[in-house]
Design a protein around this motif. Structure first.
Motif, PDB file in Angstrom:
ATOM      1  N   ARG A  74       0.830  -1.201   0.000  1.00  0.00           N
ATOM      2  CA  ARG A  74       0.000   0.000   0.000  1.00  0.00           C
ATOM      3  C   ARG A  74       0.871   1.259   0.000  1.00  0.00           C
ATOM      4  NH1 ARG A  74      -5.018   1.089   0.173  1.00  0.00           N
ATOM      5  NH2 ARG A  74      -5.716  -0.986   0.692  1.00  0.00           N
ATOM      6  N   LYS A  75       2.002   1.229   0.710  1.00  0.00           N
ATOM      7  CA  LYS A  75       2.888   2.400   0.743  1.00  0.00           C
ATOM      8  C   LYS A  75       3.481   2.671  -0.631  1.00  0.00           C
ATOM      9  CE  LYS A  75       4.055   2.405   5.584  1.00  0.00           C
ATOM     10  NZ  LYS A  75       5.081   2.588   6.579  1.00  0.00           N
ATOM     11  N   TYR A 112       2.065   1.912  -3.431  1.00  0.00           N
ATOM     12  CA  TYR A 112       0.952   2.437  -4.233  1.00  0.00           C
ATOM     13  C   TYR A 112       0.707   3.912  -3.920  1.00  0.00           C
ATOM     14  CZ  TYR A 112      -3.718   2.826  -6.237  1.00  0.00           C
ATOM     15  OH  TYR A 112      -4.807   3.221  -6.966  1.00  0.00           O
ATOM     16  N   GLN A 113       0.793   4.276  -2.643  1.00  0.00           N
ATOM     17  CA  GLN A 113       0.604   5.676  -2.251  1.00  0.00           C
ATOM     18  C   GLN A 113       1.751   6.545  -2.764  1.00  0.00           C
ATOM     19  OE1 GLN A 113       0.151   5.248   1.972  1.00  0.00           O
ATOM     20  NE2 GLN A 113      -2.056   4.947   1.848  1.00  0.00           N
ATOM     21  N   ARG A 152       1.597   9.779  -5.252  1.00  0.00           N
ATOM     22  CA  ARG A 152       2.223  11.102  -5.062  1.00  0.00           C
ATOM     23  C   ARG A 152       3.055  11.477  -6.285  1.00  0.00           C
ATOM     24  NH1 ARG A 152       2.631   9.032   0.150  1.00  0.00           N
ATOM     25  NH2 ARG A 152       4.770   8.358  -0.156  1.00  0.00           N
TER      26      ARG A 152
END
Length: 182
Positions: free
Chosen positions: A2-3, A5-6, A10
């Motif tokens: 998930r990190k 993907y985040q 950005r």
């Protein structure tokens, strides 16, 4: 996962907001200077202004904005037609449509990557005024944008599969547009 993907989100936001925003500002400045020079000074202040906008800056605005538009669901999707179907059928149809989308993106990525590499190897240029300017760095942005869209599509397929297997929340495209429930 998930990190990552985040972080990718950005990066896409930076491309769209900062990169495309700067290009849009430069397009406005070139247009204003070109019109001012043509009508007030009776001379061309920026030789090849139209070519700069048409072949370099406008494509950057489009291709830097596409990945974020795809991520934020502003990109046209056929899943809007499945809203009247039951949830399991909607999920299967959603995955099938995403797979078709992914195949198209991967084909475009492969083709544009080949074109970009050829442009780099040949040192593709365009004429601006009486000189030549390398255009291959701008062409390299196209496979980047299409690759980001393919990654987003893979992420969406995984979310659908996890939801269908009962191991994750309903993807945003699965919710009922009227009630917001999945």
């Amino acid at each position: 996962m998930r990190k990552a993907y985040q972080a990718l989100g950005r990066f896409e936001f930076g491309l769209a907001a900062i990169g495309a925003g700067i290009c849009l500002f430069v397009i406005m400045m070139i247009t204003v200077l070109s019109v001012f020079g043509r009508y007030a000074l009776h001379m061309d202040l920026i030789p090849g202004a139209y070519n700069i906008i048409e072949r370099m800056l406008f494509p950057l605005v489009v291709f830097w904005g596409l990945p974020l538009a795809h991520r934020e669901a502003f990109f046209p999707r056929l899943e809007a037609f499945t809203a009247m179907m039951s949830v399991p059928i909607r999920s299967v149809v959603g995955v099938l449509m995403l797979v078709v989308e992914l195949v198209i993106f991967l084909f475009l990525l492969w083709y544009m990557l080949r074109y970009s590499i050829t442009s780099l190897q040949t040192g593709r240029t365009m004429q601006l005024g009486s000189g030549y300017f390398p255009v291959w760095p701008f062409i390299m942005m196209v496979p980047l944008a299409i690759g980001l869209m393919a990654i987003e599509t893979i992420w969406q397929i995984c979310r659908h599969i996890l939801y269908f297997a009962g191991r994750g929340p309903a993807p945003a495209s699965m919710s009922d547009p009227l009630t917001g429930e999945g």
